[in-house]
Design an enzyme around this catalytic site. Structure first.
Site, mmCIF file in Angstrom:
data_model
loop_
_atom_site.group_PDB
_atom_site.id
_atom_site.type_symbol
_atom_site.label_atom_id
_atom_site.label_comp_id
_atom_site.label_asym_id
_atom_site.label_seq_id
_atom_site.Cartn_x
_atom_site.Cartn_y
_atom_site.Cartn_z
ATOM 1 N N LYS A 1 0.855 -1.183 0.000
ATOM 2 C CA LYS A 1 0.000 0.000 0.000
ATOM 3 C C LYS A 1 0.890 1.232 0.000
ATOM 4 O O LYS A 1 1.734 1.398 0.880
ATOM 5 C CB LYS A 1 -0.900 -0.007 1.230
ATOM 6 C CG LYS A 1 -1.735 1.255 1.377
ATOM 7 C CD LYS A 1 -2.719 1.158 2.518
ATOM 8 C CE LYS A 1 -3.451 2.478 2.692
ATOM 9 N NZ LYS A 1 -4.424 2.416 3.791
ATOM 10 N N ARG B 1 -10.435 10.291 2.455
ATOM 11 C CA ARG B 1 -10.211 10.888 3.774
ATOM 12 C C ARG B 1 -11.321 11.870 4.114
ATOM 13 O O ARG B 1 -11.641 12.057 5.284
ATOM 14 C CB ARG B 1 -8.816 11.504 3.843
ATOM 15 C CG ARG B 1 -7.759 10.387 3.805
ATOM 16 C CD ARG B 1 -6.333 10.898 3.807
ATOM 17 N NE ARG B 1 -5.410 9.780 3.577
ATOM 18 C CZ ARG B 1 -4.112 9.919 3.358
ATOM 19 N NH1 ARG B 1 -3.584 11.135 3.352
ATOM 20 N NH2 ARG B 1 -3.346 8.861 3.155
ATOM 21 N N GLU C 1 7.711 -6.584 0.815
ATOM 22 C CA GLU C 1 6.551 -6.379 1.688
ATOM 23 C C GLU C 1 5.595 -7.569 1.597
ATOM 24 O O GLU C 1 5.088 -8.069 2.604
ATOM 25 C CB GLU C 1 5.791 -5.102 1.288
ATOM 26 C CG GLU C 1 6.499 -3.802 1.623
ATOM 27 C CD GLU C 1 6.365 -3.418 3.105
ATOM 28 O OE1 GLU C 1 5.690 -4.133 3.866
ATOM 29 O OE2 GLU C 1 6.945 -2.383 3.489
ATOM 30 N N LYS D 1 -2.433 -1.482 -3.611
ATOM 31 C CA LYS D 1 -3.269 -0.288 -3.529
ATOM 32 C C LYS D 1 -2.400 0.949 -3.650
ATOM 33 O O LYS D 1 -1.365 1.002 -2.992
ATOM 34 C CB LYS D 1 -3.976 -0.298 -2.170
ATOM 35 C CG LYS D 1 -4.843 0.884 -1.899
ATOM 36 C CD LYS D 1 -5.473 0.757 -0.548
ATOM 37 C CE LYS D 1 -6.119 2.092 -0.252
ATOM 38 N NZ LYS D 1 -6.321 2.282 1.146
HETATM 39 C C1 PBG Z 1 -7.192 3.363 5.991
HETATM 40 C C2 PBG Z 1 -7.535 3.317 4.555
HETATM 41 C C3 PBG Z 1 -7.390 4.326 3.576
HETATM 42 C C4 PBG Z 1 -7.940 3.812 2.403
HETATM 43 C C5 PBG Z 1 -8.370 2.523 2.684
HETATM 44 N N1 PBG Z 1 -8.081 2.232 4.001
HETATM 45 C C6 PBG Z 1 -6.901 5.707 3.682
HETATM 46 C C7 PBG Z 1 -5.494 5.981 3.966
HETATM 47 O O1 PBG Z 1 -4.646 5.097 4.037
HETATM 48 O O2 PBG Z 1 -5.228 7.173 4.174
HETATM 49 C C8 PBG Z 1 -8.056 4.549 1.103
HETATM 50 C C9 PBG Z 1 -9.140 4.091 0.191
HETATM 51 C C10 PBG Z 1 -9.484 5.017 -0.910
HETATM 52 O O3 PBG Z 1 -8.821 6.050 -1.161
HETATM 53 O O4 PBG Z 1 -10.469 4.720 -1.598
HETATM 54 N N2 PBG Z 1 -5.849 3.206 6.300
HETATM 55 ZN ZN ZN Z 2 -5.231 3.872 8.413
#
Ligand code: PBG
Ligand code: ZN
Length: 334
Positions: free
Chosen positions: A203, A213, A242, A257
């Site tokens: 990620k 957010r 990872e 992601k």
């Molecule tokens: C939580 C999380 C996030 C997303 C999924 N789980 C936000 C982040 O890491 O700031 C993002 C999903 C999206 O942008 O659709 N950690």
């Molecule tokens: Zn988070």
């Protein structure tokens, strides 16, 4: 490749000269069962509050969430993944850790009403902490950062509270070192040995999470997530390290992601770990960009979305998390 004839014996256009031939030779086919719909849940009743930066996506109260879950089931989606927006946030993200928390209630409500629908839970602290970071903080040498190992303890507790309400798959997204083994251990100790972990293994610290957010009200109040999420400019093979760690720690499924800017990573992971189901998250920014362009009449949303899903799938993802899951499933079904 020497056996191939060349033009004019070979004419590649024969493989696409009409719709029937194109259909017969199609390789990448989308299926609703491979799609997961992310949903945002909050307290209250009869609330469907549209997220301004994500047209067509909503913060849902429990009753409305259950309606969405029914639709997801009726469309044959692979599942839903839940994100909670708690009433109160604090330094330690307490709402994340007990049966009365918003996501725990949501899992129970969905499982009660639509038991056959697969429910995943995103496992992270950032929606629950008042500082918006993905774990608890410590200060070292004048620098405040997320404290890795104490956060693991909380993630383990959080996972068990999700499983207790009936979550089918736990999906940790915080990019803490050791998170998969900590969660596995906690689940096993609580006798949830059968519950799989889908790890957000690679990620990236991405600007494409901006609209999410807003949706989850989880933007960090200071700093950013670059000490825990991956650096987009690092070696692509770092993603494989990872992933390897998560596999060794017992991850049952993997995720990359975001999706579109990381199709190369999806392909590498798919090729290196062919036996492990691989998901890709088509994130909020990828959604909002297309929505904005479509609202202006600059592109055809449905066709762009289907092409995007095809690309992610063709790159090597078996499973796609996407805010368009219902739309795509509707089109495939019709
Ligand atoms: C939580 C999380 C996030 C997303 C999924 N789980 C936000 C982040 O890491 O700031 C993002 C999903 C999206 O942008 O659709 N950690
Ligand atoms: Zn988070």
């Amino acid at each position: 490749m020497s056996a191939e004839p060349s033009f004019p014996t070979l004419r590649m256009r024969r493989l696409r000269y009409n719709a029937g031939v194109r259909n017969l030779t199609r390789h990448t086919r989308l299926h609703p069962g491979s799609l997961i719909l992310p949903l945002f849940v909050r307290s209250g009743n009869n609330i469907r509050q549209e997220i301004s930066s994500m047209p067509g996506q909503y913060q849902l109260s429990l009753d409305q969430l259950v309606e969405e879950a029914r639709q997801a089931r009726d469309l044959g989606l692979g599942g839903i993944i839940l994100f909670g927006i708690p009433d109160d946030k604090d330094h330690h993200g307490s709402d994340a850790l007990h049966a009365g928390g918003i996501v725990q209630q949501a899992v129970a409500a969905v499982k009660d009403a639509v038991s056959e629908l697969l429910v995943l839970t995103d496992l992270c602290m950032c929606e629950y902490t008042d500082h918006g970071h993905c774990g608890i903080l410590h200060e070292q040498g004048g620098i405040t950062d997320v404290s890795n190992d104490p956060t693991l303890t909380l993630l383990g507790q959080q996972a068990v509270t999700h499983a207790e309400q009936g979550a089918d798959i736990i999906a940790p997204s915080g990019m803490m070192d050791g998170m998969v083994s900590a969660i596995r251990q906690a689940l096993d100790d609580a006798d949830f040995k059968h519950i799989p972990i889908m790890s957000y293994a690679a990620k990236y610290a991405s600007s494409y999470y901006g609209p999410f957010r807003d949706a989850a009200e989880s933007a960090p109040s200071f700093g950013d997530r670059r000490t825990y999420q991956m650096d987009p400019t690092a070696q692509a093979a770092q993603a494989l390290r990872e992933v390897e760690l998560d596999v060794q720690e017992g991850a049952d499924m993997l995720m990359v992601k975001p999706a579109l800017a990381y199709l190369d990573i999806i392909t590498r992971v798919a090729q290196n770990y062919p036996g492990i189901p691989l998901a890709a998250y088509n994130v909020s920014g990828e959604y909002s960009m297309v929505k904005a362009a479509a609202a202006n009449g600059w592109l055809d949303e449905a066709r762009v979305v289907d092409e995007t899903m095809t690309a992610i799938h063709r790159a090597g993802a078996d499973i796609i998390l996407t805010y368009w899951a219902k739309d795509v499933a509707q089109r495939i079904g019709s």
